[in-house]
Design a protein around this motif. Sequence first.
Motif, PDB file in Angstrom:
ATOM      1  N   ILE A 537       0.871  -1.175   0.000  1.00 38.88           N
ATOM      2  CA  ILE A 537       0.000   0.000   0.000  1.00 38.88           C
ATOM      3  C   ILE A 537       0.907   1.224   0.000  1.00 38.88           C
ATOM      4  CG2 ILE A 537      -1.738   1.307   1.281  1.00 38.88           C
ATOM      5  CD1 ILE A 537      -2.683  -1.333   2.514  1.00 38.88           C
ATOM      6  N   GLY A 541      -1.922   5.861  -1.782  1.00 41.22           N
ATOM      7  CA  GLY A 541      -3.119   5.030  -1.828  1.00 41.22           C
ATOM      8  C   GLY A 541      -3.149   4.013  -2.930  1.00 41.22           C
ATOM      9  N   ILE A 543      -2.557   0.520  -4.428  1.00 41.90           N
ATOM     10  CA  ILE A 543      -2.475  -0.787  -3.778  1.00 41.90           C
ATOM     11  C   ILE A 543      -2.054  -1.820  -4.822  1.00 41.90           C
ATOM     12  CG2 ILE A 543      -3.709  -2.520  -2.436  1.00 41.90           C
ATOM     13  CD1 ILE A 543      -5.766  -0.300  -1.778  1.00 41.90           C
ATOM     14  N   GLY A 552      -6.670   3.073  -3.862  1.00 46.11           N
ATOM     15  CA  GLY A 552      -7.359   3.115  -2.586  1.00 46.11           C
ATOM     16  C   GLY A 552      -7.295   4.509  -2.009  1.00 46.11           C
ATOM     17  N   ASN A 585      -8.927   4.850   6.579  1.00 43.85           N
ATOM     18  CA  ASN A 585      -8.318   4.638   5.265  1.00 43.85           C
ATOM     19  C   ASN A 585      -7.587   3.304   5.198  1.00 43.85           C
ATOM     20  OD1 ASN A 585      -9.268   7.197   4.893  1.00 43.85           O
ATOM     21  ND2 ASN A 585      -7.321   8.097   4.248  1.00 43.85           N
ATOM     22  N   TYR A 588     -10.100   0.538   4.866  1.00 43.31           N
ATOM     23  CA  TYR A 588     -10.621   0.608   3.488  1.00 43.31           C
ATOM     24  C   TYR A 588      -9.651  -0.071   2.522  1.00 43.31           C
ATOM     25  CZ  TYR A 588     -12.403   2.767  -0.836  1.00 43.31           C
ATOM     26  OH  TYR A 588     -12.909   2.976  -2.090  1.00 43.31           O
ATOM     27  N   ASP A 589      -8.370   0.260   2.628  1.00 47.64           N
ATOM     28  CA  ASP A 589      -7.379  -0.307   1.715  1.00 47.64           C
ATOM     29  C   ASP A 589      -7.181  -1.803   1.928  1.00 47.64           C
ATOM     30  OD1 ASP A 589      -7.077   2.197   0.673  1.00 47.64           O
ATOM     31  OD2 ASP A 589      -5.066   2.549   1.455  1.00 47.64           O
ATOM     32  N   TYR A 593      -7.747  -4.778  -0.748  1.00 41.96           N
ATOM     33  CA  TYR A 593      -6.735  -5.797  -1.018  1.00 41.96           C
ATOM     34  C   TYR A 593      -7.352  -7.191  -0.910  1.00 41.96           C
ATOM     35  CZ  TYR A 593      -2.028  -7.782  -1.156  1.00 41.96           C
ATOM     36  OH  TYR A 593      -0.908  -8.462  -1.527  1.00 41.96           O
TER      37      TYR A 593
END
Length: 598
Positions: A537, A541, A543, A552, A585, A588-589, A593
């Motif tokens: 990551i 952002g 990914i 992301g 965040n 979220y990422d 993934y």
Amino acid sequence: MKREIVYISIIVLILSMYAQYSTLAGSGYYYVQTNSPQYSILPDSIFVQSLPSNYTLPFAVLLNFTNYGSLMKYTYSIVGKSSQYISPSSFREKYYPSNSYINSLVKYLKTYGIKFTGNYGLILTFNGTVGEIEQAFHTYINIYYYPLRNIYWFGLVGITNVGPFYYFTNNVTPSLPYNVGKHVLGIVGIDSIDPHVYPAIQQTWKVKMNSTSDSSLVSKVLVTPTVIANYFNFTKLYNLGYLGHGETIGIEGVPESFVNSSDIYSFWNKFAIVPRTGGLQVIAFGTDTSSGQSGENELDAEWSGVFAPASQVDIVFSDGYVGGTALVNNLLNYYYELYYMINYINPNVISISVTIPESYLAAYYPAMLYMIHNIMIQAADEGISVLAASGDWGFESNHPPPNFIIGTYNTIWYPESDPFVTAVGGIFIRVNQNDTVISISGWDYSTGGLSVVFPGQEYELTSLIPLTPPTPRTYPDIAFISAGGYNIPEFGFGLPLIFQAQLFVWYGTSGASPMTAAMVALTGVRLGALNYELYHISYNGNILTSKGIIQGLPAWIPITTGANPTPAHYGWNFVTGPGSYNAYNMVYDLRIYYQNLL
């Protein structure tokens, strides 16, 4: 150059272990190489005499996984996100030694008069005389005198002010007939360097750290979970319903200890960010609680539970359980806690704040290091994320806070340095009298360093984080709150803990690990070996997934100030690794993934 030679020699040892020493099969004997570490006899020791043959020793035989070649191929397929996770029962069926093999090993040792005392999964315990052990393992056990004050490893001071002393150890590599020895990883109990000299396990949080008459070290403002949750964007997750429903956080217990559950519930009630609905389970094996009430584990449970309010929190204690005798201090019980969690709880994430010097294990007890490494491989294959506090002693453990004394140097910590474990370093959070966060920085006592065991990893070589070192394995891998407060130095106290029904304040990476474990639980999915996600990551952002680059959110918070004394800076650094994180965040990422795995 000297350090590079050390890396190469130990890496060769690891690879030879993975191959299970198959080249020795033709000789008819299996040599337990990990039981002859670099310093099986301490340098400068003086031979005294043979240990009397009628002297009785409790000892344990440590078993390795089977089919190691196919296991590692499968493991890297899993962490590379091209194969599915495996269940604990399936893993045991595929890679644990069979009952018939175990029976043959026990039967062989019994023929020498050795008594079998217990089966603890991959640990078999026995009692035998020195003469019986020497005959069964084709070795000799002698008494030695160590005349020096300090113990050294890899040419540097390791443990200070412990000598001189007498000890016993074997001086010939143990061996067994190949058919009964082929799955033996090591033998412990045939030396007395540990526990008589040095208690290997360290707690990063200790109650005595709060005993100070210097009021300038105690913050006049508590840095509460709510302050942290607001600043690092946990509250946005809660508002959207990400509370950790159905997730389990496993806590590695301090062996021979206990917790007072009422302390934990009191903390959850007093400092709840949102009302807590998750449960608490304390599992204990054995009855030896001589180490007392564990503030360490109450800290872990309190802070992980408050940040993942709907998650189950399970603490596992092995209290004098494995064999009933401390053979290598309480490392066998330490291992058994992980073994039990990974085989019979199968949590989503494990938080560890109880640690061991990596160099000590590499030099004196490599079999124990490889036993723990094996269980970390199993965790990765089951999709369990394992996080561990990086330590509170600065770079390579040579920079302790002024009010913290540790006699161990020139080492980082294990299992933090394991490739399948995420080492959580520390940041310092400054607040004002109105509970407003003024700044964050790298905590000056966040441990970082280079492994003497493991080479650089694939995720380090392909990292999207600038300046990630390619070799050897380095840590930390992420960082979070380890200290904070109003108008105090970085070794001051400003984070709350309820212990023995009282309010304490603390510092340490012990808190960073369970808080980050809670963040992982809030994703609601099994992420497995987390480093394979974190290093893929980027700061902006992007990914890197098995399906290519996906956009992301910018989850990382680069940390550019602080030192341990190696300075923090933009990009990977020895204080915070890639940095700290915005919880919303990052969740979220990590979910993106996960959704793009297969």
